[in-house]
Every structure is written in structure tokens, then in C-alpha cells.
Design an enzyme around this catalytic site. Sequence first.
Site, PDB file in Angstrom:
ATOM      1  N   ASP A   1      -1.352   6.013  -5.528  1.00 24.19           N
ATOM      2  CA  ASP A   1      -2.381   7.037  -5.737  1.00 24.19           C
ATOM      3  C   ASP A   1      -1.958   8.056  -6.790  1.00 24.19           C
ATOM      4  OD1 ASP A   1      -3.886   6.138  -3.262  1.00 24.19           O
ATOM      5  OD2 ASP A   1      -1.971   6.716  -2.379  1.00 24.19           O
TER       6      ASP A   1
ATOM      7  N   GLU B   1      -4.875   3.948  -7.900  1.00 21.98           N
ATOM      8  CA  GLU B   1      -6.071   4.581  -7.352  1.00 21.98           C
ATOM      9  C   GLU B   1      -6.147   6.024  -7.845  1.00 21.98           C
ATOM     10  OE1 GLU B   1      -6.461   4.957  -3.029  1.00 21.98           O
ATOM     11  OE2 GLU B   1      -8.218   6.201  -3.376  1.00 21.98           O
TER      12      GLU B   1
ATOM     13  N   LYS C   1      -7.317   9.507  -7.397  1.00 23.67           N
ATOM     14  CA  LYS C   1      -7.745  10.268  -6.217  1.00 23.67           C
ATOM     15  C   LYS C   1      -8.671  11.408  -6.629  1.00 23.67           C
ATOM     16  CE  LYS C   1      -6.105   8.531  -2.448  1.00 23.67           C
ATOM     17  NZ  LYS C   1      -7.168   7.914  -1.677  1.00 23.67           N
TER      18      LYS C   1
ATOM     19  N   HIS D   1      -0.589  10.772  -2.369  1.00 26.00           N
ATOM     20  CA  HIS D   1      -1.875  10.415  -1.777  1.00 26.00           C
ATOM     21  C   HIS D   1      -2.783  11.614  -1.522  1.00 26.00           C
ATOM     22  CE1 HIS D   1      -4.679   9.619   1.551  1.00 26.00           C
ATOM     23  NE2 HIS D   1      -4.814   8.428   0.979  1.00 26.00           N
TER      24      HIS D   1
ATOM     25  N   ASP E   1       0.302  -2.004   4.333  1.00 23.39           N
ATOM     26  CA  ASP E   1       1.504  -1.183   4.546  1.00 23.39           C
ATOM     27  C   ASP E   1       2.694  -2.062   4.907  1.00 23.39           C
ATOM     28  OD1 ASP E   1      -0.094   1.116   4.322  1.00 23.39           O
ATOM     29  OD2 ASP E   1      -0.416   1.247   6.485  1.00 23.39           O
TER      30      ASP E   1
ATOM     31  N   GLU F   1      -0.038  -0.868  -4.707  1.00 30.52           N
ATOM     32  CA  GLU F   1      -1.172   0.063  -4.777  1.00 30.52           C
ATOM     33  C   GLU F   1      -0.592   1.456  -4.619  1.00 30.52           C
ATOM     34  OE1 GLU F   1      -4.334   2.774  -3.209  1.00 30.52           O
ATOM     35  OE2 GLU F   1      -2.372   2.325  -2.400  1.00 30.52           O
TER      36      GLU F   1
ATOM     37  N   HIS G   1       0.831  -1.206   0.000  1.00 33.92           N
ATOM     38  CA  HIS G   1       0.000   0.000   0.000  1.00 33.92           C
ATOM     39  C   HIS G   1       0.867   1.260   0.000  1.00 33.92           C
ATOM     40  CE1 HIS G   1      -2.731   2.866   2.327  1.00 33.92           C
ATOM     41  NE2 HIS G   1      -3.364   2.644   1.189  1.00 33.92           N
ATOM     42  N   ARG G   2       0.800   2.023  -1.075  1.00 34.85           N
ATOM     43  CA  ARG G   2       1.668   3.208  -1.276  1.00 34.85           C
ATOM     44  C   ARG G   2       3.133   2.775  -1.234  1.00 34.85           C
ATOM     45  NH1 ARG G   2      -1.238   7.251   3.188  1.00 34.85           N
ATOM     46  NH2 ARG G   2      -3.339   6.466   2.872  1.00 34.85           N
TER      47      ARG G   2
HETATM   48  O1  G3P Z   1      -6.706   1.601  -2.524  1.00 35.87           O
HETATM   49  C1  G3P Z   1      -6.804   1.302  -1.184  1.00 35.87           C
HETATM   50  C2  G3P Z   1      -6.521   2.474  -0.279  1.00 35.87           C
HETATM   51  O2  G3P Z   1      -5.344   3.100  -0.689  1.00 35.87           O
HETATM   52  C3  G3P Z   1      -7.635   3.474  -0.258  1.00 35.87           C
HETATM   53  O3  G3P Z   1      -7.492   4.476   0.681  1.00 35.87           O
HETATM   54  O4  G3P Z   1      -6.794   6.675   1.504  1.00 35.87           O
HETATM   55  O5  G3P Z   1      -5.206   4.778   1.657  1.00 35.87           O
HETATM   56  O6  G3P Z   1      -5.720   5.818  -0.540  1.00 35.87           O
HETATM   57  P1  G3P Z   1      -6.243   5.463   0.825  1.00 35.87           P
HETATM   58 MG    MG Z   2      -4.799   4.578  -2.102  1.00 31.80          MG
END
Ligand code: G3P
Ligand code: MG
Length: 245
Positions: A37, A110, A112, A50, A230, A35, A8-9
Site C-alpha cells: 500500500d 495499491e 490508498k 496501509h 497474508d 501486494e 498481502h502487505r
Molecule cells: O489490494 C488488496 C487489499 O490489500 C485491499 O484491502 O485494506 O487490505 O489494503 P486492504
Molecule cells: Mg492493500
Amino acid sequence: MSTKIFAHRGASKYAPENTMAAFRLAELMQADGIETDVQLTKDQVPVIIHDETINRTTNKRGLVRNLTYEELRQTDAGAWFSRDYAGEKIISLDVFLQWIKKTPMLLNLELKTNKFPYPGIEKIVLQCLTYHGMKDRTTISSFNTDTILRFSALDNEIDTGFLTSRRPRQLFSLMEEIGAKALHPKYRLLNKKLIQDCLQHQVPIRVYTVNQPVYILRALEANCDVIISDVPDRALELQKGYITS
Ligand code: G3P
Ligand code: MG
């Protein structure tokens, strides 16, 4: 099919989120995917960040949409996390794709668009993915149903996921309407009913952001398509134990 683990990120617990340092670490940990953003700069460059502002994750302030890519490049996107990462930069989607396409990893982009709709972002991102030959390895996700709808109208073959932190009424007809092929729910939404419903509708579940062992195990048990974490190293470790037990 076994559950895939996405960073995640990037591996954002250990390195500044959405920087090359975090992405390289995810590759090193052998995550199945990343993943990340996407937002749009003032000069319409898709960039990997993000927040809508650069306040939290850089040493400067301002809205991404009011700054040019060149201006964003002048900021430090690593020092806020730790001095060891000073000098990390905000990168463009183009630079990121140039790197990830040479790895075996999958990608969840993703968009945003939940605060600013960034008109035209869908077309710009699609062109970028097509140019780099990454369409087949990428899932587009968004909390914004209009974005998913627009993306699936532009290209109905690309994989799309509907992100949500609550279960809306008529979830599956909504997803069908917007052309979402998978559900990306917050980890707290994952319960027996949702799992059963998704199975019945043949909708893959890609759950976020799953960091605690108890929730990681729950997602493995539910046979989720993807766990977005994460701490991809922790999720991969738990998965090993889970498969052999
Ligand atoms: O794509 C999953 C997650 O990243 C969504 O929420 O705010 O962490 O980008 P956020
Ligand atoms: Mg995200």
C-alpha cells in the site's frame, strides 16, 4: 495459466505488515508477487503503509500526510507486532522498488486514496516506477475510481485493477470507463456469476485477502489470475496439492 500467489502487505501473518521483514519473508516463501500500500507524506514522498495514520503500526501517532518522511523514519514499525521485529522502519516506495526490482517477483501497488485523494500521487508513483524500470512488472490498484482513471490517463499501458468489496451496478462498463484492466474483488464476492461474467468480458480476477483454505481452494478452482494472501506459504502449499490431485 496457473494462479499466482501474492503476499498481502508482505507475508503479513508472520512479520509486521509492509516492512522489509515481511517482504523478505515473502521472497523466501517464493511468493509470485507482493501486494503493498502507498500513501503520501507531508513532503510528498510515497511511503509503504496501509493506514492513513501511523497509530496502529508504529510506536508514534499522527497522520501520514502531516508528517515528513524523516519524521516517519524516526518511528518503530515492528515492535507493535513482536519484540523480535523492533527497529523495523517505514520505507519509501523508492527504497522498496530498489529492493524488489532485484527479485523475480511481480508487484501490486495499491494507491490508498480512498480516504485522502493525495493530489499528484499518480504522477509521483509513475515516475518512481519508470525510474526503477518496474512498470512492466507492476499492477496499480485502488478502491478509488478517480485514481485508476487518472493513472490510465497518464499511462494507458500499465496494468490496472479495480478494487472492490461489493459488486457495483454496471461493473464492466464502469471498469471500461476508468480504464481498469482487472478486477480485484474481496474474496466473499467470488461466486459463479462473477467468475462467468469476468470470463465473458476477458477480465482477470485477482482476489483478496484469501487466507482460509476453503477460500484459497475456491479461488484456485475459479482459475483466478492472482490470490492475494497474508499466508502465501499456505496458498502455495494448497496450490501444489491442487495441481497434482
Ligand atoms: O489490494 C488488496 C487489499 O490489500 C485491499 O484491502 O485494506 O487490505 O489494503 P486492504
Ligand atoms: Mg492493500
